[in-house]
Write a protein that holds these residues in place. Structure first.
Motif, PDB file in Angstrom:
ATOM      1  N   PHE B 388     145.949  51.088  37.618  1.00 40.37           N
ATOM      2  CA  PHE B 388     146.878  50.206  36.930  1.00 40.37           C
ATOM      3  C   PHE B 388     148.162  50.055  37.746  1.00 40.37           C
ATOM      4  O   PHE B 388     148.636  48.942  37.999  1.00 40.37           O
ATOM      5  N   ILE B 391     147.630  47.949  40.933  1.00 41.95           N
ATOM      6  CA  ILE B 391     147.475  46.520  40.684  1.00 41.95           C
ATOM      7  C   ILE B 391     148.793  45.907  40.243  1.00 41.95           C
ATOM      8  O   ILE B 391     149.188  44.825  40.698  1.00 41.95           O
ATOM      9  N   LEU B 392     149.489  46.617  39.363  1.00 40.35           N
ATOM     10  CA  LEU B 392     150.776  46.132  38.897  1.00 40.35           C
ATOM     11  C   LEU B 392     151.720  45.956  40.084  1.00 40.35           C
ATOM     12  O   LEU B 392     152.422  44.949  40.212  1.00 40.35           O
ATOM     13  N   ASN B 395     150.927  42.952  42.057  1.00 42.23           N
ATOM     14  CA  ASN B 395     151.319  41.730  41.359  1.00 42.23           C
ATOM     15  C   ASN B 395     152.815  41.503  41.432  1.00 42.23           C
ATOM     16  O   ASN B 395     153.269  40.380  41.657  1.00 42.23           O
TER      17      ASN B 395
ATOM     18  N   PHE C 144     152.636  40.284  32.580  1.00 41.20           N
ATOM     19  CA  PHE C 144     152.367  41.080  33.771  1.00 41.20           C
ATOM     20  C   PHE C 144     151.424  42.223  33.465  1.00 41.20           C
ATOM     21  O   PHE C 144     150.483  42.508  34.178  1.00 41.20           O
ATOM     22  N   SER C 148     147.622  42.816  34.867  1.00 41.31           N
ATOM     23  CA  SER C 148     147.413  43.925  35.799  1.00 41.31           C
ATOM     24  C   SER C 148     146.535  45.039  35.266  1.00 41.31           C
ATOM     25  O   SER C 148     145.906  45.734  36.046  1.00 41.31           O
ATOM     26  N   ILE C 149     146.506  45.199  33.973  1.00 41.73           N
ATOM     27  CA  ILE C 149     145.798  46.382  33.487  1.00 41.73           C
ATOM     28  C   ILE C 149     144.294  46.204  33.634  1.00 41.73           C
ATOM     29  O   ILE C 149     143.758  45.158  33.291  1.00 41.73           O
ATOM     30  N   PRO C 150     143.626  47.206  34.147  1.00 44.85           N
ATOM     31  CA  PRO C 150     142.179  47.119  34.247  1.00 44.85           C
ATOM     32  C   PRO C 150     141.607  47.173  32.837  1.00 44.85           C
ATOM     33  O   PRO C 150     141.788  48.187  32.141  1.00 44.85           O
ATOM     34  N   TRP C 153     139.499  50.159  31.617  1.00 40.68           N
ATOM     35  CA  TRP C 153     140.265  51.374  31.443  1.00 40.68           C
ATOM     36  C   TRP C 153     141.119  51.292  30.190  1.00 40.68           C
ATOM     37  O   TRP C 153     141.233  52.247  29.419  1.00 40.68           O
ATOM     38  N   ARG C 208     151.305  32.945  30.992  1.00 41.37           N
ATOM     39  CA  ARG C 208     151.980  32.695  32.251  1.00 41.37           C
ATOM     40  C   ARG C 208     151.876  31.253  32.671  1.00 41.37           C
ATOM     41  O   ARG C 208     152.846  30.629  33.066  1.00 41.37           O
TER      42      ARG C 208
END
Lengths: 373, 413, 327
Positions: B388, B391-392, B395, C144, C148-150, C153, C208
């Motif tokens: 996480f 990836i964050l 981004n 965001f 971004s969060i998988p 998971w 977004r």
């Protein structure tokens, strides 16, 4: 243009010391820094100035159309019909907008919503202030289109903005503005984005509408030619403040403020266009630097008559010009200029008398300073 | 100071004083490649260095593949520290990628003013700066760190250890490495992030997972942007039916939902990391190609292209020397935003079990911990946090880069 | 030109795309090493029989004889008539397997898509209108986060929290319950987390894009002009900004959304144990049931093609400006 009506105590629009600021990443910018003027019924007042003078911001501040944030009207009064629009509530403003004061924007292509038909947008303008049925509204819309000179209005009403030419789009925009039968029409450079050939047509249209309905017209422009044609009175703006104000005859025949004089002399033959290039010719003497104009007179860095007094204090207040007593005596209508040379300690001759070299084509009476004291 | 006629502060006028300084007259896009390369007419130090590097790389790969056979590529020991590296195909690709990156950064280093200007604009996004720092750490740990650390080893005795500062009911781990306090097994610094069911340290797994993610992200993205740039620039420059055909192809390629493409191809050709990277690289370039093409189209209209052509430059030359450098800003931004997508996809594929199950990928570890959620919850949580965060970070970085380098590209804004 | 002609061309193109994809898929599968075949050959060799004959017999049985194009045409024909092949591992026709799994997938994807689209556009528009306010920052942050969060998971973490620790939702998905009483509260309870996880990924993206597109218009001259006419802020938002925003938004949205939904649902089903299309596909891959793999891969692909087509048509309908000439 039309004979100015007798100065009345209560003008249609009275703007006093209006100040509008913008908060940007680079800091706070005061786009309009204390302007004042009046406008009467049936009168045409032109706000003239080069790009960056704040004239559009001023026009949009009247009915608080400025995007807020980042803009805000800091102080001043905009008295219209007994109310101060600068401090009126949102609801009151909405009642005034469209119905009493209408706005025509510079770029008609962008001022019309591309996804709705002309008719839809006209109907909106009508139905926002008038409780009429759709059929009635449509009939009125067609009539409006006819009034502004759109051929075959019953068919064109269903067209989309992109299907019309620039000139037609602007006519539609004017029709929308007239839908609420306003008392005041604010037109921001209505002809600038149009072809030269169409420009005069639109101007004619505005004139005829005005004479037919007696509405007041506040025209924002940089084109001195337009001003000469349609204005009753002129308000010359520079860097957010009023530099000179008076009737069109006074200002054009006896320009007093060095800035006005420079503009009118910039290109021989009076019919000048205040595009940035012309203004740059004026600025050739001393390129203006933005930071310079924080104290004293804003025009000082470009002014050929600047003296020490110009660097002090704030922008000089509007002083009556030498011919003020011969033109309208009333304060609001007097011919005034914001220059120390016209103040109690100054000598107007410094400005008025200055001999301009190589002034081919400009009329002789200008440099002769017909009305010098 | 009076702003422009329209209300200023809309955020669109990004030049001059808004950035706290005069922008240099050139941007990354205006870097004069000709002058950089042309010292000595084609045999500049940079060119030479590139040739030497490429040559030695070729030799190294050949020797590893053909000569060394099964032996590790490097097997040395410096005073007690063993350094063994058995380069796999992916590792070779990674070395190549890093080299290309290094060479691409050279012109940037030469133009200090430009870098300073971009940095100033970039620095305004604080989360992005933090992200950059974090990513650099991950990168270093993943590439250099893994060379010196031992890979996570099976050790059933150390299974299910909790992370340090935490504790778990003593019945869960077979043996508790740390002290048992009030029936709860305490975490230790030996395994700061705990261990899995196999006794593999989660910290080690996380670090080795970084390497996998880095490799996937960087190599595949490099492949993608190479193809995308070639296709996009060519389409834009050539125009006509070539453009049409290429874009139609991109259309079809993009219609195929990417994930399914990966899935399908992984099923067909096996889930080794190498295959995965190649698949990602070869199928994921469509969007970037479109961006390159639209940027290049805008540039093609500009005079210097016509000037070059009228001076007799051939098509490919004009494309390479004039069009490509000028779309580089968009490419960099698009690439940076492409990496997290790839990392996520790889993690997802590993999670479902399609990747190489022997690889310590983050996704793999998360999947491994799923059965023990109720008891050893850290096994799935820890690698997930890393994933996480990474990836964050990408981004944030990508967004900030877009604002700094190429505000035009953003949809809207 | 005109709308009809444009539609026809777009449909034709969708057909071409589908056709190309089908062909490529088929050819790839044909050339890929067939694990079943390998197994048979191995077994034959192990028992001393002739691997070659065993291979031929296998090919015969499976209908793998004949030139490629012949088999391809046969396959296409079968597809059209509803014979999508036979799933060895499930002992049922592929189509039947797909149809059984479909409702489970729809059960959580449809609400997730509906909710996330509506909410996403609403929040995005609001954000654009009220830029730089706290709500805007909060929304951007959530966006965001969501992007971004998988999601697999995230699903695990949520399960850990709400099912294992708090017990508010069941840990395991009850397929029987979903099948027999789909509209019950109990079913809703077990669908909350999957819908939420899928929705978060989707909403972030939608929000977004909506914000970015709306920003173009929020400062537009025609918005100011509408204000000058005396329109209220609400009217401006819903009538003047929404429509033009939807136009470019729809182009990005459908393709993007579909991509997210299709891939995310895969993972969501694995995490939560929902026997939908995603799980079916995965099982097929694990057990190397080629026919089923083909079928379950084709469905989302064809859905994607259809989605893109609808998106193109919607764009044409919504924006009166576009020229139906060339794309």
């Amino acid at each position: 243009m039309t004979d100015p009506p007798a100065a009345s105590r209560d003008s249609l629009l009275h703007v006093e010391d209006l100040r509008t600021r913008f908060h940007t990443d680079a800091g706070t910018v005061t786009a309009v820094d204390g302007i004042s003027f009046d406008l009467d019924d049936g009168e045409t007042v032109c706000l003239v100035g080069e790009s960056g003078s704040g004239k559009t911001v001023a026009a949009e501040s009247l009915t608080r159309l400025i995007d807020d944030p980042p803009g805000e009207i800091v102080s001043g009064t905009v008295r219209f019909d007994g109310r101060d629009l600068a401090t009126a509530s949102e609801a009151e403003l909405r009642a005034v907008r469209g119905d009493r004061i209408a706005h025509v924007f510079q770029n008609p292509q962008r001022a019309l919503n591309p996804v709705y038909s002309v008719g839809w947008q006209l109907l909106e303008a009508i139905q926002l202030h008038d409780d009429v049925s759709k059929a009635d509204a449509r009939a009125r819309a067609i009539d409006l289109l006819d009034r502004v000179g759109i051929p075959d209005p019953a068919t064109r009403i269903d067209d989309y903005p992109h299907e019309l030419s620039g000139g037609m789009q602007q006519r539609v925009a004017i029709a929308m503005a007239l839908a609420g039968e306003p008392d005041l029409l604010v037109a921001d450079e209505p002809t600038t984005a149009l072809d030269v050939t169409i420009q005069s047509q639109v101007l004619r249209l505005l004139e005829s509408i005005q004479s037919a309905s007696g509405l007041g017209l506040l025209l924002v422009t940089h084109d001195l030619g337009v001003v000469a044609e349609v204005a009753d009175r002129v308000v010359v703006m520079y860097d957010g403040t009023v530099m000179e104000r008076g009737s069109v005859h006074d200002v054009f025949e006896r320009p007093s403020h060095p800035y006005t004089r420079a503009l009118l002399d910039a290109i021989p033959g009076r019919d000048v266009d205040l595009t940035p290039t012309a203004a740059r010719d004026v600025a050739d003497r001393d390129p203006s630097s933005a930071t310079d104009s924080t104290t004293g007179c804003r025009f000082r860095s470009r002014c050929p008559h600047a003296v020490d007094a110009c660097r002090e204090g704030n922008q000089p207040p509007l002083h009556p010009t030498p011919d003020a007593t011969t033109s309208a005596p009333d304060g609001a209508r007097a011919h005034v200029a914001a220059c120390v040379h016209f103040g109690p300690d100054g000598d107007p001759d410094v400005v008025v008398d200055s001999a301009k070299s190589a002034d081919s084509g400009s009329s002789a009476d200008e440099s002769a300073g017909g009305d010098r004291r | 100071m009076i702003g422009a006629e329209d209300s200023p502060g809309t955020g669109t006028d990004d030049s001059e004083s808004a950035d706290g300084g005069e922008p240099p007259s050139e941007r990354f896009e205006d870097v004069d490649w000709a002058s950089i390369d042309a010292d000595g007419g084609g045999r500049s130090p940079l060119r030479l260095a590139a040739l030497v590097a490429a040559g030695s790389y070729g030799l190294a790969v050949a020797s590893d593949r053909l000569v060394a056979g099964g032996d590790p590529t490097i097997d040395v020991a410096f005073g007690g520290v063993a350094f063994v590296w058995d380069a796999t195909a992916v590792d070779w690709l990674f070395v190549a990628t890093l080299s290309v990156l290094a060479f691409a950064l050279v012109p940037l280093a030469r133009n200090r003013r430009l870098v300073a200007y971009y940095w100033r604009r970039f620095r305004r996004h604080r989360p992005a700066v933090l992200s950059l720092a974090y990513l650099l750490v991950i990168f270093l740990l993943g590439t250099v760190g893994t060379l010196f650390l031992d890979p996570p080893a099976l050790d059933v005795a150390a299974a299910y250890q909790p992370p340090v500062f935490l504790s778990v009911d003593a019945s869960i781990p077979t043996e508790c490495v740390g002290p048992v306090v009030e029936g709860r097994c305490q975490g230790t610094w030996r395994y700061p992030l705990g261990t899995t069911a196999d006794g593999k340290g989660l910290l080690a797994l996380a670090i080795f997972g970084m390497r996998v993610s880095m490799q996937v992200g960087l190599i595949a993205t490099l492949i993608s942007i190479t193809i995308a740039t070639a296709v996009g620039a060519t389409a834009a420059y050539a125009g006509g039916w070539i453009d049409e055909a290429l874009m139609r192809y991109v259309d079809i390629q993009q219609t195929f939902p990417t994930f399914f493409l990966f899935l399908f191809l992984a099923y067909l050709y096996g889930g080794s990391l190498f295959v995965l990277i190649v698949i990602f690289g070869v199928t994921g370039w469509g969007g970037i190609a479109r961006i390159v093409r639209s940027e290049a189209l805008q540039r093609s209209e500009e005079t210097y292209v016509a000037a070059a052509r009228s001076a007799g430059a051939s098509g490919p030359f004009v494309v390479w020397r004039h069009v490509v450098p000028n779309v580089s800003n968009s490419i960099v931004t698009a690439a940076t935003l492409n990496i997290p997508v790839l990392i996520l996809s790889e993690a997802a594929l590993s999670f479902i079990g399609l990747g190489n199950v022997t690889l310590p990928s983050w996704g793999q570890t998360i999947a491994a911990g799923r059965g023990d959620l109720a008891t050893a919850w850290w096994v799935s949580t820890v690698p997930g946090l890393f994933l996480f965060a990474t990836i964050l970070a990408f981004n944030f970085l990508g967004n900030a880069l877009r604002d700094a380098l190429d505000p035009r590209q953003e949809v809207g804004r | 030109m005109g709308l009809k002609w444009y539609t026809a061309r777009r449909v034709a193109w969708a057909g071409v795309a589908a056709f190309v994809i089908l062909t490529v898929t088929f050819v790839l599968l044909d050339y890929a090493p067939d694990p079943e075949l390998a197994r048979i050959q191995f077994r034959a060799a192990a028992t001393g029989a002739d691997a070659e004959t065993a291979a031929e017999a296998y090919a015969e049985r499976r209908g793998l004889t004949g030139p490629l194009w012949e088999r391809y045409l046969e396959y296409l024909g079968n597809l059209a008539t509803g014979d999508w092949g036979w799933s060895d591992t499930r002992s049922q026709p592929v189509l039947a397997a797909i149809l059984t799994a479909l409702p489970y997938s729809l059960m959580y994807t449809v609400p997730a898509v509906a909710l996330s689209t509506v909410l996403g556009i609403a929040i995005g528009l609001y954000s654009a209108f009220n830029q730089y306010t706290t709500t805007d920052y909060a929304a951007t942050f959530v966006a965001f986060f969501g992007v971004s969060i998988p999601n697999f998971w995230f699903g695990i973490v949520l399960l850990l929290l709400f099912a294992v620790q708090l017990g508010w939702v069941p840990v395991l998905f009850d397929a029987e319950l979903a099948r027999t009483r789909p509209l019950s509260l109990a079913n809703a309870r077990q669908l909350v987390l999957p819908v939420f996880v899928l929705g978060t990924s989707a909403i972030a993206s939608t929000m977004r894009y909506a914000r970015a597109e709306a920003l173009e218009y929020v400062r537009a001259a025609f918005v100011k002009a509408a204000r000058a006419k005396g329109a209220s802020e609400w009217r401006i938002l819903t009538r003047h900004v929404l429509r033009p925003t939807l136009v470019p938004l729809s182009t990005i949205l459908v393709g993007d959304l579909l991509g997210i939904i299709l891939s995310a649902s895969y993972l969501v089903e694995v995490v939560f144990g929902i026997p939908g299309l995603g799980r079916l596909s995965l099982e097929a891959i694990r057990r190397q049931d080629t026919a089923l793999v083909l079928g379950t891969t084709l469905v989302p692909v064809l859905v994607a093609v259809l989605g893109n087509l609808l998106q193109d048509l919607a764009y044409a309908l919504l924006d009166p400006r576009i020229d139906y000439g060339d794309r």
